[in-house]
Design a protein around this motif. Structure first.
Motif, PDB file in Angstrom:
ATOM      1  N   TRP A  93      -5.581   5.840   1.401  1.00 13.16           N
ATOM      2  CA  TRP A  93      -5.882   5.740  -0.027  1.00 13.16           C
ATOM      3  C   TRP A  93      -7.201   6.428  -0.362  1.00 13.16           C
ATOM      4  O   TRP A  93      -7.308   7.120  -1.377  1.00 13.16           O
ATOM      5  CB  TRP A  93      -5.940   4.278  -0.463  1.00 13.16           C
ATOM      6  N   ASP A 127      -6.101   5.901 -12.772  1.00 16.27           N
ATOM      7  CA  ASP A 127      -5.012   4.919 -12.733  1.00 16.27           C
ATOM      8  C   ASP A 127      -3.638   5.560 -12.531  1.00 16.27           C
ATOM      9  O   ASP A 127      -2.618   4.874 -12.589  1.00 16.27           O
ATOM     10  CB  ASP A 127      -4.975   4.130 -14.052  1.00 16.27           C
ATOM     11  N   GLU A 130       0.325   5.436  -7.823  1.00 13.93           N
ATOM     12  CA  GLU A 130       0.726   4.186  -7.187  1.00 13.93           C
ATOM     13  C   GLU A 130       0.714   4.419  -5.675  1.00 13.93           C
ATOM     14  O   GLU A 130       1.221   5.427  -5.192  1.00 13.93           O
ATOM     15  CB  GLU A 130       2.133   3.788  -7.626  1.00 13.93           C
ATOM     16  N   TYR A 131       0.141   3.480  -4.948  1.00 13.01           N
ATOM     17  CA  TYR A 131       0.014   3.620  -3.493  1.00 13.01           C
ATOM     18  C   TYR A 131       0.526   2.331  -2.862  1.00 13.01           C
ATOM     19  O   TYR A 131      -0.108   1.280  -2.953  1.00 13.01           O
ATOM     20  CB  TYR A 131      -1.449   3.863  -3.139  1.00 13.01           C
ATOM     21  N   VAL A 132       1.687   2.403  -2.252  1.00 13.33           N
ATOM     22  CA  VAL A 132       2.343   1.224  -1.677  1.00 13.33           C
ATOM     23  C   VAL A 132       2.499   1.439  -0.174  1.00 13.33           C
ATOM     24  O   VAL A 132       2.951   2.511   0.255  1.00 13.33           O
ATOM     25  CB  VAL A 132       3.731   1.003  -2.320  1.00 13.33           C
ATOM     26  N   LYS A 158       8.283  -2.334  -3.416  1.00 13.73           N
ATOM     27  CA  LYS A 158       8.370  -1.499  -4.610  1.00 13.73           C
ATOM     28  C   LYS A 158       8.883  -2.287  -5.812  1.00 13.73           C
ATOM     29  O   LYS A 158       8.573  -1.954  -6.963  1.00 13.73           O
ATOM     30  CB  LYS A 158       9.281  -0.307  -4.354  1.00 13.73           C
ATOM     31  N   ARG A 161       5.954  -5.576  -8.699  1.00 13.97           N
ATOM     32  CA  ARG A 161       4.954  -4.809  -9.436  1.00 13.97           C
ATOM     33  C   ARG A 161       3.748  -5.688  -9.778  1.00 13.97           C
ATOM     34  O   ARG A 161       3.905  -6.823 -10.244  1.00 13.97           O
ATOM     35  CB  ARG A 161       5.544  -4.252 -10.727  1.00 13.97           C
ATOM     36  N   TRP A 163       0.616  -5.396 -12.120  1.00 18.19           N
ATOM     37  CA  TRP A 163      -0.048  -4.617 -13.166  1.00 18.19           C
ATOM     38  C   TRP A 163      -1.317  -5.304 -13.632  1.00 18.19           C
ATOM     39  O   TRP A 163      -1.370  -6.530 -13.792  1.00 18.19           O
ATOM     40  CB  TRP A 163       0.865  -4.447 -14.388  1.00 18.19           C
TER      41      TRP A 163
END
Length: 609
Positions: A93, A127, A130-132, A158, A161, A163
């Motif tokens: 990341w 922002d 997305e890093y999963v 995934k 979520r 937020w």
């Protein structure tokens, strides 16, 4: 034993497709690939390059964001026992975030003027990604079992979520590109352009935005970002240029024609004298060569219906309309000399995806086997750029793993897709999967170059979906802006060869231009009837279709009737498929041969020139 760590980046399709210009599309695709490589490089720095399973890069150089290699949005890495997978994921990341910040700052420093709200733009870009990630320890089942468990966990993650409230919200207009984020251009800019206090050209040059176009931070990043290795020379062809590409090919044989040089020079002079920013319509060939008299200008200059847009920024009304009149006359003389009255305004978007790839991955029982598969996919992605750009004159937008997205000149689209499918099949033949060797299905969407880019992309993706249903297939959808779309689909070795055959028939005037539309009209008889009457009606429709073909006469040549052998080939296909399918394939082939004819200077005219 170690851990299997999988990282997934997003957003993907929606982010890439959020584009009003081909440049937006290219930069969005490049950015996603660059950030994936930055994350992979950071994790490989922790675990060693040999631990990187996917992408299958074998050299640290390939992980540099300035390199032309592409990477998919998923990273698979085997973390050694001595390493903490959470720490490795955080390193990924950090690498991504550092790369994104550098690309953002490089783009934003080129934006000048007082109307840019940079703090809000920076927050929006921060922002964006997305890093999963998930990790699973290797146990008795070894690498394949850990990988399967990690994939299942990733799918669950995934769908979970998390937020937070955005910090950059405001009561201002949304972005014109996707409507998702607030504009970061102050409204005073557009008020002053509207009142005439600022020229539309000022807004365009300072911010990369149209005179009425609101852009968010991500949109401005796409407009002002540059490839780090070739910041000034990377070429990205417009949809208008791709539609005009056959004419550029035709004009290669007229390089020494003095009259054409004079006509083209006069046309450019008319545009410049009227105040049209012609310098903004210069593109650069990847090797810097000028192959055609019209280089280095964008092909959209060859379309008369594009001229009003070019004069949009001319504020003097008399100068605008007089210049527009003179430009139309000058362009008509250029086209007359070239031998093309009205250029064909269509181009192709090609979308391709591998079949049975999930099954192929499941068959790889060791890390080494999975890496070999990844390396085969990397080899395909590298070759895809050569196939699309050098061999078929297109523009590769994205090629990572088994995915390809490209703009292709109309008359080269089927040949380009076939060559990609052949190369993919050859590289993946050593990795058999349940149900067969991995293959490539391709969708080609043919659209008018002035159609909104998002609509054209949707057409191409619909074609890909049709092809994927059958696997190892090609699908083509023609959207001509009037009437229903024409759709054809079939397996490789069938549809592509039939289209080639029909192109040959049309080019040699064995099939009249109107026959396909008569056949298509005939199929309306089958729209409603069902039950016992349908088989008899289908038989009658086929007989009538054969009669239509027999009585038709080619309109442009001297042939009196369709050759019997040619007719027999078409009738055999009527029996094998349907009247509507044959009609649609003839319609698609007619459009392809029109582009082919546009790209080729007739022998007599070439000799005269």
């Amino acid at each position: 034993m170690g851990h299997v760590l999988i990282v997934a980046l997003g957003p993907v399709q929606d982010f890439i497709a959020a584009a009003r210009r081909s440049r937006d599309l290219w930069f969005g695709s490049w950015l996603l690939s660059a950030l994936s490589k930055a994350a992979a490089a950071a994790m490989a720095g922790e675990c060693g390059l040999e631990s990187l399973v996917f992408p299958g890069f074998t050299s640290p150089k390939d992980l540099g964001i300035e390199e032309p290699t592409s990477a998919a949005n998923k990273i698979v890495i085997r973390v050694p026992d001595r390493k903490d997978p959470a720490k490795v994921a955080r390193k990924g990341w950090e690498g991504l975030d550092q790369a994104l910040e550098g690309i953002r700052d490089e783009a934003f420093k080129r934006i000048t003027g007082p109307y840019f709200i940079r703090p809000r733009a920076e927050e929006q870009v921060r922002d964006l990604m997305e890093y999963v990630w998930v990790s699973v320890p290797e146990r008795e089942g070894g690498y394949p079992e850990a990988r399967d468990r990690a994939e299942a966990l990733l799918a669950a993650r995934k769908n979970t979520r998390l937020w937070g409230r955005v910090t950059w919200g405001d009561e201002v207009p949304k972005s014109s590109i996707d409507g998702e984020r607030e504009s970061v251009l102050h409204e005073d800019l557009f008020d002053k352009v509207l009142k005439g206090d600022l020229s539309p050209e000022h807004a365009r040059q300072a911010y990369g935005a149209g005179p009425k176009e609101r852009l968010c931070g991500v949109g401005l990043l796409k407009r002002n970002g540059r490839h780090p290795k070739n910041p000034e020379t990377h070429h990205f062809l417009s949809t208008g240029h791709l539609a005009a590409w056959p004419i550029y090919k035709r004009v290669e044989s007229l390089q020494g024609d003095v009259d054409l040089v004079d006509l083209w020079t006069r046309y450019l002079k008319v545009l410049k004298n009227a105040g049209v920013p012609v310098e903004d319509l210069v593109y650069v060939q990847p090797d810097g060569r000028r192959r055609c008299l019209f280089d280095p200008y964008d092909g959209s200059l060859l379309f008369e219906n594009r001229l009003p847009d070019l004069f949009e920024e001319v504020t003097d009304e008399w100068k605008k309309w007089e210049g527009l009149r003179e430009a139309r006359e000058a362009l008509a003389k250029v086209l007359e000399k070239v031998g093309v009255k009205t250029p064909l305004p269509y181009y192709a978007i090609l979308v391709a995806d591998g079949d049975r790839m999930g099954k192929a991955i499941e068959q790889q029982k060791t890390v080494q086997d999975h890496r070999r598969l990844s390396q085969a996919l990397d080899g395909f992605a590298r070759k895809a750029q050569l196939i699309v750009e050098r061999e078929h004159g297109g523009e590769l937008i994205y090629s990572g793993g088994d995915d390809v997205l490209a703009f292709v000149p109309l008359h080269r689209a089927v040949a380009c897709a076939r060559e990609l499918a052949t190369d993919f099949r050859e590289r993946l033949k050593e990795f058999p999967a349940q149900g067969g060797t991995p293959t490539l299905s391709a969708g080609i969407g043919i659209s008018h170059f002035m159609e909104p880019l998002r609509t054209a992309l949707d057409t191409a993706r619909e074609a890909e979906t049709l092809a994927k249903r059958e696997r190892d297939s090609l699908a083509v959808i023609v959207d001509k802006r009037s009437g229903p779309a024409v759709k054809v689909v079939g397996r490789w070795g069938t549809l592509d060869e039939e289209l080639d055959d029909y192109v040959w028939m049309h080019a040699n005037e064995y099939v009249p231009d109107g026959a396909a539309y008569d056949l298509r009209e005939l199929t309306r008889l089958l729209a409603k009837p069902s039950g016992d009457l349908r088989p008899s009606l289908e038989k009658l429709v086929r007989k009538e279709a054969e009669r239509i073909l027999r009585r038709k006469r080619p309109e442009r040549g001297t042939k009196a009737e369709i050759d019997k052998k040619i007719l027999d080939r078409i009738v055999e296909r009527l029996d094998r498929t349907s009247v509507e399918e044959v009609a649609n394939r003839l319609i698609v082939a007619r459009l392809l041969v029109q582009a082919q004819e546009e790209a080729t200077m007739p022998a007599g005219e070439e000799d005269a020139a």
